[in-house]
Design an enzyme around this catalytic site. Structure first.
Site, mmCIF file in Angstrom:
data_model
loop_
_atom_site.group_PDB
_atom_site.id
_atom_site.type_symbol
_atom_site.label_atom_id
_atom_site.label_comp_id
_atom_site.label_asym_id
_atom_site.label_seq_id
_atom_site.Cartn_x
_atom_site.Cartn_y
_atom_site.Cartn_z
ATOM 1 N N SER A 54 18.304 30.957 -3.000
ATOM 2 C CA SER A 54 16.984 31.568 -3.184
ATOM 3 C C SER A 54 16.834 32.962 -2.580
ATOM 4 O O SER A 54 15.970 33.718 -3.004
ATOM 5 C CB SER A 54 15.887 30.658 -2.633
ATOM 6 O OG SER A 54 15.914 30.636 -1.230
ATOM 7 N N LYS A 96 12.393 32.562 3.439
ATOM 8 C CA LYS A 96 11.918 33.312 2.265
ATOM 9 C C LYS A 96 11.331 34.640 2.739
ATOM 10 O O LYS A 96 11.118 34.868 3.921
ATOM 11 C CB LYS A 96 10.820 32.546 1.518
ATOM 12 C CG LYS A 96 11.157 31.136 1.113
ATOM 13 C CD LYS A 96 12.002 31.058 -0.113
ATOM 14 C CE LYS A 96 12.196 29.596 -0.524
ATOM 15 N NZ LYS A 96 13.239 29.423 -1.484
#
Length: 188
Positions: A36, A98
């Site tokens: 990710s 993230k």
């Protein structure tokens, strides 16, 4: 036991205690388990999305948000909300890494893979154009005390676009440093 041996034992015990407290309260290492955050942070799973031969390891500053506010663009380690359980197992379980995109009171939208905050295009030099997705969507205004996160590999990231915002109380710390493998040493 001699006085010198007791001195060594005491020194080693104090050093060990210092390391444990430092890791628990100040800076903690984390492994990057999924694609990710490619290409900023590498994973090494045997998938085509992972670009590395080794999982990157990072250090997160656990004190960062006790003394300051989170800022857009920071890479953050946080405890994922319960809704993130819909993500694939390879996305890392309950601790996610993230990039912070949206702050409280803002509205995030995406048009053909390009992110906008309150209608203004967000400059994102860290996103490889080949890793953008093609979504077009607008999310609800971010509530007070909540944050909106996205992975840099937009096509393969399970993030706030799927499971919503993250409360400030779930933020563990800002990623400061990639320390492993040594060839990937970098500050963030």
């Amino acid at each position: 036991m001699t006085l010198k041996a007791l001195d060594w034992i005491g020194t080693l015990a104090l050093a060990g205690a210092f390391v444990l407290v430092f890791e628990a309260e100040v800076a903690k290492p984390y492994r990057i388990p999924s694609a990710s955050m490619e290409p900023t942070l590498h994973c090494a799973k045997p998938t085509s999305e992972c670009l590395g031969h080794f999982n990157d390891r990072v250090i997160a500053n656990r004190l960062a948000y006790r003394f300051g506010d989170p800022k857009r663009g920071q890479i953050v380690v946080f405890t994922a909300p319960a809704a993130a359980s819909q993500c694939a197992i390879g996305d890392g379980g309950t601790t996610f890494v993230k990039r912070l995109i949206g702050l409280p009171g803002e509205q995030v939208s995406e048009r053909s893979g390009v992110v906008y905050v309150d209608g203004k295009r967000l400059a994102e030099p860290y996103v490889d154009p080949r890793l953008r997705d093609t979504r077009t969507m607008t999310w609800q205004r971010i509530p007070a005390g909540q944050y909106f996160f996205m992975g840099d590999d937009r096509a393969f990231s399970c993030d706030s676009r799927t499971w919503g915002t993250v409360p400030r109380s779930s933020l563990i710390g800002r990623v400061l440093l990639t320390y492993w493998p040594p060839t990937r040493l970098a500050t963030h």
